[in-house]
Design a protein around this motif. Structure first.
Motif, PDB file in Angstrom:
ATOM      1  N   UNK A   1      27.637  15.037 182.037  1.00  0.00           N
ATOM      2  CA  UNK A   1      27.596  14.224 183.262  1.00  0.00           C
ATOM      3  C   UNK A   1      27.974  12.776 182.944  1.00  0.00           C
ATOM      4  N   UNK A   2      27.544  12.312 181.769  1.00  0.00           N
ATOM      5  CA  UNK A   2      27.812  10.919 181.387  1.00  0.00           C
ATOM      6  C   UNK A   2      29.256  10.695 180.956  1.00  0.00           C
ATOM      7  N   UNK A   3      29.903  11.758 180.454  1.00  0.00           N
ATOM      8  CA  UNK A   3      31.214  11.579 179.823  1.00  0.00           C
ATOM      9  C   UNK A   3      32.356  11.784 180.816  1.00  0.00           C
ATOM     10  N   UNK A   4      33.296  10.883 180.772  1.00  0.00           N
ATOM     11  CA  UNK A   4      34.488  11.056 181.608  1.00  0.00           C
ATOM     12  C   UNK A   4      35.303  12.219 181.046  1.00  0.00           C
ATOM     13  N   UNK A   5      35.862  13.023 181.934  1.00  0.00           N
ATOM     14  CA  UNK A   5      36.686  14.138 181.495  1.00  0.00           C
ATOM     15  C   UNK A   5      35.889  15.375 181.141  1.00  0.00           C
ATOM     16  N   UNK A   6      34.578  15.302 181.220  1.00  0.00           N
ATOM     17  CA  UNK A   6      33.748  16.487 180.983  1.00  0.00           C
ATOM     18  C   UNK A   6      33.061  16.855 182.297  1.00  0.00           C
TER      19      UNK A   6
ATOM     20  N   UNK B   1      30.268  10.939 164.296  1.00  0.00           N
ATOM     21  CA  UNK B   1      30.828  10.163 165.404  1.00  0.00           C
ATOM     22  C   UNK B   1      29.833   9.990 166.541  1.00  0.00           C
ATOM     23  N   UNK B   2      28.962  10.977 166.715  1.00  0.00           N
ATOM     24  CA  UNK B   2      27.980  10.937 167.808  1.00  0.00           C
ATOM     25  C   UNK B   2      28.580  11.194 169.171  1.00  0.00           C
ATOM     26  N   UNK B   3      29.784  11.765 169.218  1.00  0.00           N
ATOM     27  CA  UNK B   3      30.438  11.976 170.518  1.00  0.00           C
ATOM     28  C   UNK B   3      30.133  13.336 171.132  1.00  0.00           C
ATOM     29  N   UNK B   4      29.414  14.182 170.428  1.00  0.00           N
ATOM     30  CA  UNK B   4      29.066  15.476 171.002  1.00  0.00           C
ATOM     31  C   UNK B   4      28.261  15.255 172.287  1.00  0.00           C
ATOM     32  N   UNK B   5      28.587  15.997 173.366  1.00  0.00           N
ATOM     33  CA  UNK B   5      27.857  15.785 174.626  1.00  0.00           C
ATOM     34  C   UNK B   5      26.341  15.920 174.475  1.00  0.00           C
ATOM     35  N   UNK B   6      25.925  16.769 173.539  1.00  0.00           N
ATOM     36  CA  UNK B   6      24.480  16.910 173.320  1.00  0.00           C
ATOM     37  C   UNK B   6      23.880  15.607 172.795  1.00  0.00           C
TER      38      UNK B   6
ATOM     39  N   UNK C   1      25.915  -6.868 180.995  1.00  0.00           N
ATOM     40  CA  UNK C   1      27.075  -6.295 181.658  1.00  0.00           C
ATOM     41  C   UNK C   1      27.983  -5.690 180.592  1.00  0.00           C
ATOM     42  N   UNK C   2      28.308  -4.412 180.778  1.00  0.00           N
ATOM     43  CA  UNK C   2      29.274  -3.755 179.899  1.00  0.00           C
ATOM     44  C   UNK C   2      30.572  -3.656 180.688  1.00  0.00           C
ATOM     45  N   UNK C   3      31.640  -4.164 180.118  1.00  0.00           N
ATOM     46  CA  UNK C   3      32.934  -4.099 180.798  1.00  0.00           C
ATOM     47  C   UNK C   3      33.727  -2.969 180.152  1.00  0.00           C
ATOM     48  N   UNK C   4      34.044  -1.963 180.947  1.00  0.00           N
ATOM     49  CA  UNK C   4      34.692  -0.763 180.416  1.00  0.00           C
ATOM     50  C   UNK C   4      33.686   0.374 180.350  1.00  0.00           C
ATOM     51  N   UNK C   5      34.151   1.584 180.604  1.00  0.00           N
ATOM     52  CA  UNK C   5      33.221   2.728 180.651  1.00  0.00           C
ATOM     53  C   UNK C   5      33.765   3.920 179.876  1.00  0.00           C
ATOM     54  N   UNK C   6      34.440   3.631 178.752  1.00  0.00           N
ATOM     55  CA  UNK C   6      34.986   4.722 177.950  1.00  0.00           C
ATOM     56  C   UNK C   6      33.856   5.542 177.339  1.00  0.00           C
ATOM     57  N   UNK C   7      34.183   6.787 177.008  1.00  0.00           N
ATOM     58  CA  UNK C   7      33.198   7.667 176.374  1.00  0.00           C
ATOM     59  C   UNK C   7      32.789   7.170 174.997  1.00  0.00           C
ATOM     60  N   UNK C   8      33.680   6.421 174.339  1.00  0.00           N
ATOM     61  CA  UNK C   8      33.393   6.077 172.944  1.00  0.00           C
ATOM     62  C   UNK C   8      32.827   4.676 172.759  1.00  0.00           C
ATOM     63  N   UNK C   9      32.958   3.798 173.741  1.00  0.00           N
ATOM     64  CA  UNK C   9      32.345   2.477 173.605  1.00  0.00           C
ATOM     65  C   UNK C   9      31.515   2.093 174.840  1.00  0.00           C
ATOM     66  N   UNK C  10      32.163   1.904 175.977  1.00  0.00           N
ATOM     67  CA  UNK C  10      31.473   1.324 177.129  1.00  0.00           C
ATOM     68  C   UNK C  10      30.254   2.122 177.566  1.00  0.00           C
TER      69      UNK C  10
END
Lengths: 362, 362
Positions: A199-204, B189-194, B233-242
């Motif tokens: 839900x948090x991730x774009x594209x998922x 990386x910590x990018x797993x949705x879990x 305020x976070x500018x940008x909402x990418x999965x890997x940073x924002x």
């Protein structure tokens, strides 16, 4: 009693709002009730579109208020009824086409009367739309292993498309361990961290969206409230309402701020919002002064307050001071009859979606 | 060239910032560069505490600026060096105590020069702190199955505690499928949705926090910046940073707003922030007028802009107009030398944590 929250504390189906510790502006003092509430007295018509607070529409709404003194009522009861009818039709269609009926299983442990009522309500709701419901009722002293065994059986049962564990569980059980045992494909609550991560991730895409926040967004959609590019403030950051509601608004391109018990100036921030979703469990906390003229308000709180004139000795109010909101907002959900009825409707919707996905039925 | 982003597009280790489509206030016109940047010219001292913008400290900082005209420089290079030294010491301690050395495996597919450089840098960084590094280099025309086989081997190898797949992968491969194959216990990386789900949920703990946002928060911590109760305020909402940066700030009790390409008034919202994390990949987008006096700024953007006077024909600038920020903010990260060096340090930190967790070494 005012600090209690009067909702289904299930892992599903309605918000479990923890008492809000304290806003730094001393909001605890706001617990008194401001006059009789006007639920049901306002115009219950069902608008298909609703202007949000662009300067122009604000002015219009403000002007209208000068004579009408009332916001549109977002009638969750009526929307939920409509959704249940839609689900009924889809359940029938699927049954006719492929012979599959969606099934929801509920696991109840112990003898809490409130839990029994919530489970009964869910069963009734299932029956009303043609979804099969299944129940396992274990005694208070059941072992964690027995609960896990029931979950495992439901996980393996192809006639079950959604599994709920009614909370709270007896204190000797590890809630997280038990909830984690529900397979993600049947986690109609949508509370599995994997679902929340998606839900948090774009594209998922999550398999399920938690019922109460999904109901909030559905109300905005059904009332034609534009979300994209709007300022949204979510008050409260619980795992089951506030946080996922913020993620959902964000997915729809709102600019989201989350206000919580550590926020220093909740009133000032909330007043910037075009859309407010409040889910804190503090009766009448959000006053008129917190609301931007023309804002749309979704009030998730269901708080009992003492009322000697009521046969039950209490009545239910939201987090938002409804009477004041009606004078300022463009639209507001009443309590009861706002978000409440949407939650079970979304549970049914998630169960239907699960069955459709399992059987690849469009 | 100005819209390119010049960072390691790995699944790990540094931010992959997608070009920011467009702010509604026409920010695209801000891409020109404002004067020479003063990176490295400011005081590189390392404060242990830093007052944030309470009215009092703001005034103090403003007064100071009248003579100094400069914010504190948050020296990521120096902090990263210190962290690498701490990791070195811990790696040695673990080796001495239980004979285990942390291991990081990197999978590189194809012959992209930039990817090869990033992988080489990671290997060097590992060596510098005593972490074992392993590499599999597959040809551009390798099959997805071969990549999955390498991941599976590393998943099963007890001497490996972290696995990275260097991105981008060749176009014939399904990136999501490949990344999902890395076991969550080694997903440094910590990018797993879990992991992201656990990061979002109160009461849950992710196994790993994504490296770049973790580096941002670490900088705030090491500079003694108070986060609790502050407006962020976070500018940008990418999965890997924002997005993960917002979740981390929220976990630390900041009141967080996320500004993105659909936000209608990014300047106005950003100006309310005590802490700004910008991660959009737009050179010099955040101007002085966006910044509240006394704010702390973490600039994740690393953007190349044309510069005929540079031997390479370009130089790197952040999302934030550094020169203007220096006059208004309490503290700001330079680009380069701010967040950049922190990312690999956090990758090493995650690898060490993974090894410690596996061997239950405190």
């Amino acid at each position: 009693m005012a600090s209690m929250v009067f909702t289904d504390p299930s892992s599903s189906a309605t918000a479990r709002l923890l008492p809000f510790t304290r806003f730094s502006n001393g909001v605890v003092s706001l617990r008194r009730i401001v006059g009789p509430l006007h639920v049901g007295l306002l115009n219950p018509t069902f608008p298909r579109t609703l202007s949000l607070s662009s300067p122009r529409s604000s002015r219009f709404i403000t002007a209208a208020m000068a004579t009408e003194q009332s916001a549109k009522v977002i009638d969750g009861k009526s929307v939920a009824k409509q959704i249940r009818e839609e689900i009924s039709a889809e359940v029938l269609k699927m049954k006719d086409a492929i012979g599959v009926v969606p099934g929801l299983a509920v696991i109840l442990v112990g003898d809490r009367k409130d839990s029994a009522t919530y489970v009964r309500n869910k069963k009734k709701a299932c029956e009303s739309v043609g979804i099969n419901s299944f129940e396992v009722h274990l005694p208070e002293d059941a072992s964690e292993q027995e609960v896990l065994k029931s979950i495992s059986d439901f996980n393996d049962d192809p006639s079950i498309h959604g599994i709920l564990v009614q909370l709270p569980l007896p204190p000797h059980m590890d809630e997280q361990n038990i909830l984690n045992a529900v397979t993600i494909e049947k986690d109609v609550d949508g509370f599995h961290p994997l679902n929340i991560g998606r839900l948090a991730m774009r594209g998922r895409e999550p398999l399920f969206v938690p019922c109460t926040p999904k109901g909030c967004i559905e109300l905005l959609h059904r009332y034609g409230v534009d979300i994209k590019g709007k300022r949204a403030v979510v008050i409260g950051r619980s795992n089951i309402v506030g946080m996922p509601a913020a993620l959902l608004l964000q997915r729809e391109d709102a600019t989201v701020s989350i206000v919580h018990s550590r926020t220093k100036n909740p009133e000032e921030i909330t007043r910037q919002a075009d859309i407010i979703i409040s889910a804190v469990g503090q009766p009448n906390m959000v006053r008129g002064s917190w609301i931007k003229p023309g804002a749309v308000i979704i009030d998730v709180g269901i708080n009992p307050v003492e009322d000697a004139s009521s046969p039950r000795g209490y009545r239910l109010v939201g987090d938002v001071c409804y009477e004041e909101a009606c004078k300022i907002a463009a639209a507001v959900t009443p309590v009861p009859g706002g978000v409440g009825p949407m939650t079970i409707a979304m549970l049914l919707s998630n169960t239907l979606s699960s069955a459709k996905r399992t059987h690849n039925f469009k």
